[in-house]
Write an enzyme that holds these catalytic residues in place. Structure first.
Site, PDB file in Angstrom:
ATOM      1  N   ASP A   1      85.240 -51.615  38.398  1.00  0.00           N
ATOM      2  CA  ASP A   1      86.057 -51.601  39.597  1.00  0.00           C
ATOM      3  C   ASP A   1      86.949 -50.352  39.658  1.00  0.00           C
ATOM      4  OD1 ASP A   1      86.995 -52.548  41.993  1.00  0.00           O
ATOM      5  OD2 ASP A   1      88.038 -54.293  41.163  1.00  0.00           O
TER       6      ASP A   1
ATOM      7  N   GLU B   1      89.686 -45.183  42.442  1.00  0.00           N
ATOM      8  CA  GLU B   1      90.257 -44.437  43.568  1.00  0.00           C
ATOM      9  C   GLU B   1      91.751 -44.152  43.397  1.00  0.00           C
ATOM     10  OE1 GLU B   1      87.631 -47.892  44.875  1.00  0.00           O
ATOM     11  OE2 GLU B   1      89.419 -47.608  43.638  1.00  0.00           O
TER      12      GLU B   1
ATOM     13  N   ASP C   1      85.464 -54.310  49.294  1.00  0.00           N
ATOM     14  CA  ASP C   1      86.193 -55.536  49.615  1.00  0.00           C
ATOM     15  C   ASP C   1      86.222 -55.808  51.113  1.00  0.00           C
ATOM     16  OD1 ASP C   1      86.649 -55.579  46.913  1.00  0.00           O
ATOM     17  OD2 ASP C   1      88.726 -54.933  47.040  1.00  0.00           O
TER      18      ASP C   1
END
Length: 670
Positions: free
Chosen positions: A395, A398, A462
């Site tokens: 995950d 960023e 998401d």
């Protein structure tokens, strides 16, 4: 058409056949330089980006010194921009370098035809065709809602810049393809912008004056995609287990296994169990978050090694979760701290802590080779692969702040976009160290140029648990098609979506439609979302579970076809999910982003609007056979009914895989 470079007395042209793509003249310059100071604000991976621009100068003077091009502005002759040219018929590289390191802005104007279409830009979620809009390239949280006109986006913006916009994405990439069979790539990690608002030009902005501008050309769009895949890297084949059944995502501690047994008893075809909470839970106002200390949490899963062994005996692979940050209250953070593996504040030697929403985490500094190797071996190798995990969600990526101090002293404004690629390499290196490339796998949402060489599988991030235009179920298709054109062969999504906030919850209709869509992706994986207790799950009702079981078996029956497509991807870089125009040269298909080709032989048109039980389907030139009835359809636009469990899916009647598809019709059709 071949690329060619033509020098003139006062400038030059870069041409594709007889068509000029980039033309520079002293009296009509294509290049400008300037200086500016970025104005950046980050709140938990969401960014406000502005520029305090100080000056902008056209490069209106030109000299050719035996092929070495020099450009400068008449009022500032001491600042020279040199351009070196490497070119052949299919690839051109302009090496652009400025003598003044204080110059940190560049603008490039390229030509375009009025009817030319453009695609790419990384994983774009709102628009497949980029024409008429401006696309900044900056990896970030995509936001919740992603539509400034909606109440949800406005609420999220107020709560911390978290609403997003049509261009915000986990995976940007300054690469775009043209319907005229060429592609352009900016080789830079600096913030950059592609501006396609004006109909007669392509405007490029880069917050760095040293960059490479690359052009690629080929005879067809599939060949061009292959050329880009050659350039950026190619994924290994997906493991057989990852495509031969559904991966069930549950995060319920020890109660997970009873629920998993119930789902398995439904007759679902299951190949994996994914428990992101294997590391423990931290409850926050956002919902259930994970405890970011990447090792087995025995309090939440008391007998996990035994369970993994038992699952393996049943042919079920166990998957977990990891990200590149370490919670400051975890054991592994202390290990990284002791070894000086953490990114620091710029003005002292204290570790930089990022606010992730009610807890802080340190940033493992992947520009330090020792830190990257430590994370790869100590965490992913020992705590995950050696523990028995076959895969995981890798995950984030960023969130690198733009005011950290890094081991290699690189500018964090550039390191920010490179971070997902470094993160992907850490994961890939761990798998390679155990000799499990193509056997174990991981999936990522973040990316940038070059992530293709390391990340074996993308997921769409998401999405909201709804049908909204810019952040709902339909964005999964756009993300798969846009990223696939840049050599990312494999894509999938969280079945059911992820983000549930401010009253947005899964409906039965959404669950059924997402199940239908997920069956026709290379990997079919469910997710409980950020607020499991508030939302429907695949085991919340008999009807949903029966539907999931049915479609997981359809997904499993397609495994031989998916394997053939995976082999093709390894050989050519072609994605499994493809826009219609990739194989059918018709401008009418340039905007289509709510249906896709699954390989060259299957067409899928999911229902992506609420409370609809049919839709219009566009079929290109071929004889197409409806998967559920066996009825033949010709080219054209057709109304197609779509009850749950029968999304509009067609296959080419002349396909080499027609017998496989017909067997699905026989078993699961009307």
């Amino acid at each position: 058409m071949p690329l060619q470079f033509i020098m003139h007395a006062n400038g030059f042209d870069l041409c594709l056949g007889d068509r000029c793509v980039l033309s520079h003249r002293a009296d009509d310059p294509a290049f400008e330089i300037g200086t500016g100071v970025p104005d950046m604000e980050m709140v938990r991976g969401n960014f406000r980006i502005a520029d305090d621009l100080h000056r902008r100068l056209p490069l209106n003077c030109f000299a050719d010194d035996n092929g070495a091009i020099r450009l400068w502005n008449a009022d500032q002759p001491e600042t020279i921009v040199g351009i070196g040219i490497d070119i052949d018929a299919h690839h051109a590289r302009l090496k652009i370098r400025c003598t003044d390191k204080n110059i940190n802005r560049m603008w490039i104007a390229m030509a375009r035809d009025a009817d030319e279409s453009f695609w790419g830009g990384g994983e774009q979620m709102s628009y497949l065709r980029l024409n008429g809009r401006r696309f900044p390239f900056w990896t970030s949280e995509p936001g919740v809602g992603r539509d400034k006109t909606t109440e949800l986006t406005q609420i999220m913006d107020t709560e911390g810049l978290a609403g997003g916009d049509y261009w915000t994405t986990n995976y940007p990439q300054p690469t775009w393809l043209s319907s005229d069979r060429y592609a352009v790539h900016l080789e830079t990690a600096a913030y950059s912008v592609l501006d396609l608002i004006e109909a007669d030009r392509v405007a490029v902005e880069c917050w760095k004056a040293d960059l490479d501008l690359e052009l690629f050309a080929d005879e067809s769009l599939p060949d061009l995609v292959t050329r880009l895949s050659d350039r950026f890297g190619r994924q290994p084949p997906l493991p057989d287990w990852a495509i031969s059944g559904a991966i069930v995502g549950l995060k319920d501690g020890d109660a997970t296994f009873d629920r998993f047994d119930k789902i398995a008893a439904s007759g679902a075809a299951i190949s994996g169990l994914w428990c992101e909470d294997w590391v423990g839970i931290r409850q926050t106002s956002f919902g259930k978050r994970l405890f970011w200390d990447w090792k087995w949490n025995a309090a939440r899963y008391c007998d996990l090694p035994v369970k993994i062994t038992a699952l393996s005996a049943q042919g079920i692979h166990y998957l977990g979760y990891v990200n590149p940050y370490l919670a400051v209250d975890g054991v592994l953070y202390q290990e990284a701290l002791a070894e000086n593996y953490l990114a620091l504040h710029q003005h002292d030697d204290s570790p930089y802590a990022v606010d992730f929403g009610e807890f802080d985490a340190g940033v493992v500094d992947f520009t330090n080779p020792a830190a990257a190797a430590w994370f790869s071996e100590r965490i992913i190798g020992q705590e995950m692969l050696d523990f028995g995990l076959s895969g995981w969600m890798a995950d984030f990526g960023e969130y690198l702040p733009t005011d950290v101090r890094l081991f290699d002293r690189s500018d964090p404004m550039e390191a920010h976009n490179r971070w997902p690629v470094l993160w992907a390499k850490v994961n890939a290196d761990a798998i390679a160290s155990r000799g499990k490339t193509g056997e174990a796998t991981f999936f990522m949402r973040a990316g940038y140029s070059g992530v293709q060489a390391y990340c074996p599988l993308l997921w769409a991030g998401d999405q909201c648990v709804d049908f909204s235009r810019h952040d709902g179920i339909n964005t999964v298709i756009t993300g798969a098609l846009s990223s696939g054109l840049l050599g990312n062969a494999y894509h999938h999504s969280d079945l059911g979506g992820y983000t549930s906030l401010h009253g947005v919850v899964r409906t039965p209709d959404l669950m059924h439609r997402w199940i239908d869509m997920a069956a026709f992706a290379p990997v079919m994986r469910s997710h409980e979302g950020n607020r499991p207790a508030d939302n429907l799950q695949i085991d919340s009702s008999d009807a949903i579970l029966a539907h999931f079981a049915r479609m997981s078996n359809v997904h499993a029956r397609l495994a031989p076809y998916v394997r053939a497509l995976s082999n093709e991807a390894v050989a050519t870089g072609l994605p499994l999910q493809r826009p219609l125009f990739l194989h059918y040269d018709d401008a009418a298909y340039h905007d289509i982003q709510d249906q896709f080709l699954y390989g060259a032989d299957m067409l899928v048109a999911p229902v992506v609007h609420a409370d609809q039980h049919g839709r219009q389907v566009i079929l290109p030139d071929a004889t197409w056979c409806h998967l559920w009835t066996g009825q033949d359809y010709a080219r054209g636009t057709h109304p197609v009914t779509a009850p749950y469990g029968q999304p509009p899916v067609f296959y080419r009647k002349d396909s080499a895989h027609a017998a496989l598809f017909a067997s699905i019709t026989e078993e699961f059709g009307e």
